[in-house]
Design a protein around this motif. Structure first.
Motif, PDB file in Angstrom:
ATOM      1  N   TYR A 156     132.378  53.527  53.678  1.00 22.00           N
ATOM      2  CA  TYR A 156     133.780  53.470  53.272  1.00 22.00           C
ATOM      3  C   TYR A 156     133.924  54.035  51.866  1.00 22.00           C
ATOM      4  N   GLY A 157     135.158  54.270  51.486  1.00 21.44           N
ATOM      5  CA  GLY A 157     135.444  54.755  50.143  1.00 21.44           C
ATOM      6  C   GLY A 157     136.458  53.847  49.462  1.00 21.44           C
ATOM      7  N   PHE A 169     139.196  53.523  46.132  1.00 22.36           N
ATOM      8  CA  PHE A 169     140.023  54.367  45.289  1.00 22.36           C
ATOM      9  C   PHE A 169     140.889  53.513  44.368  1.00 22.36           C
ATOM     10  N   ASN A 201     138.982  62.166  58.148  1.00 24.23           N
ATOM     11  CA  ASN A 201     139.645  61.368  57.133  1.00 24.23           C
ATOM     12  C   ASN A 201     140.534  60.336  57.806  1.00 24.23           C
ATOM     13  N   SER A 202     140.727  59.213  57.193  1.00 22.47           N
ATOM     14  CA  SER A 202     141.504  58.142  57.791  1.00 22.47           C
ATOM     15  C   SER A 202     142.455  57.543  56.767  1.00 22.47           C
ATOM     16  N   LYS A 203     143.318  56.671  57.220  1.00 24.80           N
ATOM     17  CA  LYS A 203     144.376  56.125  56.390  1.00 24.80           C
ATOM     18  C   LYS A 203     143.809  55.284  55.252  1.00 24.80           C
ATOM     19  N   LEU A 204     144.617  55.115  54.223  1.00 26.62           N
ATOM     20  CA  LEU A 204     144.293  54.236  53.112  1.00 26.62           C
ATOM     21  C   LEU A 204     144.936  52.865  53.340  1.00 26.62           C
ATOM     22  N   ARG A 240     139.370  53.323  52.388  1.00 28.79           N
ATOM     23  CA  ARG A 240     139.453  53.927  53.704  1.00 28.79           C
ATOM     24  C   ARG A 240     138.065  53.903  54.309  1.00 28.79           C
ATOM     25  N   PHE A 276     145.945  49.599  51.066  1.00 29.66           N
ATOM     26  CA  PHE A 276     146.171  49.294  49.656  1.00 29.66           C
ATOM     27  C   PHE A 276     146.172  47.791  49.402  1.00 29.66           C
ATOM     28  N   GLY A 277     145.832  47.435  48.168  1.00 30.59           N
ATOM     29  CA  GLY A 277     146.074  46.091  47.686  1.00 30.59           C
ATOM     30  C   GLY A 277     147.500  45.960  47.203  1.00 30.59           C
ATOM     31  N   PHE A 313     135.022  55.435  56.666  1.00 36.44           N
ATOM     32  CA  PHE A 313     134.482  56.750  56.963  1.00 36.44           C
ATOM     33  C   PHE A 313     134.132  56.776  58.431  1.00 36.44           C
ATOM     34  N   PHE A 359     146.941  50.419  41.797  1.00 36.66           N
ATOM     35  CA  PHE A 359     146.597  50.018  43.161  1.00 36.66           C
ATOM     36  C   PHE A 359     145.145  50.355  43.457  1.00 36.66           C
ATOM     37  N   TYR A 410     144.574  54.100  42.284  1.00 32.87           N
ATOM     38  CA  TYR A 410     145.731  54.942  42.034  1.00 32.87           C
ATOM     39  C   TYR A 410     146.597  54.278  40.978  1.00 32.87           C
TER      40      TYR A 410
END
Lengths: 118, 113
Positions: free
Chosen positions: A32-33, A35, A103-106, A95, A108-109, A97, A91, A37
């Motif tokens: 997984y990744g 991120f 690629n797949s959806k994000l 996502r 969020f918190g 893997f 945020f 923002y």
């Protein structure tokens, strides 16, 4: 299912000081990744930093670093030398893997509001 | 560097009207995502497209539809608008594989009166 938790109330930091924004996550995916923002009051969503689940080293991007502790499932953002322009909503997102590499959806918190004081 | 372009930036509609939001991804990005962010909330995934095909679907109302065109731009069509549709709508783009990061457009702020 993936879940991101950001529980800190509004954060305040003095200009030029460092601040840590907390993020914990939950996932059953092995790959997984993660991120971060930034969303200023103007509304745009600005990418700051990325950490892959298999990355051995913590990610850094200028004044931003990501404190990744896989065993604790945490991915805290550290902002060094805060500036007035850092005041914004932050945020954490993740996502999965996919095995296809697609690629797949994000996910969020809820976000953390950071206010930098002069 | 080129960014994701969204139009219009602001839109005001009456209840039961329709709206069309447009998204132009970063050049060479072939995957487009739509997110909805209500006031004071985190972005919620609506739908994504790759090579003009829907690749994933989230909490998108049946009143909404979307498509991706041959030039990779995408449009989100919203019908029978409700007050609760008032939100910031983001489009994001990324390559199909490899690059993990999704880059967001500036958003379209929709207000339904």
């Amino acid at each position: 299912a993936q879940k991101i938790t950001q529980t800190q109330p509004g954060m305040f930091v003095q200009e030029k000081e460092a601040v840590t924004l907390d993020c914990t996550y939950d996932t059953s995916d092995p790959s997984y990744g993660l991120f971060w923002y930034k969303q200023p009051s103007s509304g745009e969503m600005i990418f700051l930093i990325y950490q892959g689940s298999y990355d051995q080293q913590n990610a850094t991007e200028g004044r931003y670093s990501l404190n990744f502790q896989k065993a604790r499932k945490s991915a805290n953002l550290v902002i060094s030398a805060s500036q007035l322009g850092d005041s914004a909503m932050y945020f954490c997102a993740m996502r999965r893997f996919a095995s296809t590499g697609a690629n797949s959806k994000l996910t969020f918190g809820k976000g953390i509001t950071l206010s930098v004081r002069p | 560097a080129a960014g994701v372009i969204q139009s219009p930036r602001h839109l005001i509609k009456e209840k039961r009207e329709t709206a069309t939001l447009k998204c132009y991804p970063i050049p060479r990005h072939d995957t487009v995502y739509w997110y909805q962010q209500g006031p004071g909330q985190d972005p919620q995934f609506l739908i994504s497209f790759y090579e003009k095909m829907q690749s994933d679907k989230g909490s998108i109302p049946d009143r909404f539809s979307a498509q991706q065109f041959s030039d990779y731009h995408s449009e989100l069509n919203m019908s029978s608008l409700e007050l609760g549709d008032s939100a910031l709508y983001f489009c994001a783009s990324s390559p199909r594989t490899g690059l993990w990061t999704q880059y967001f457009g500036p958003g379209t702020r929709l207000l339904v009166l």
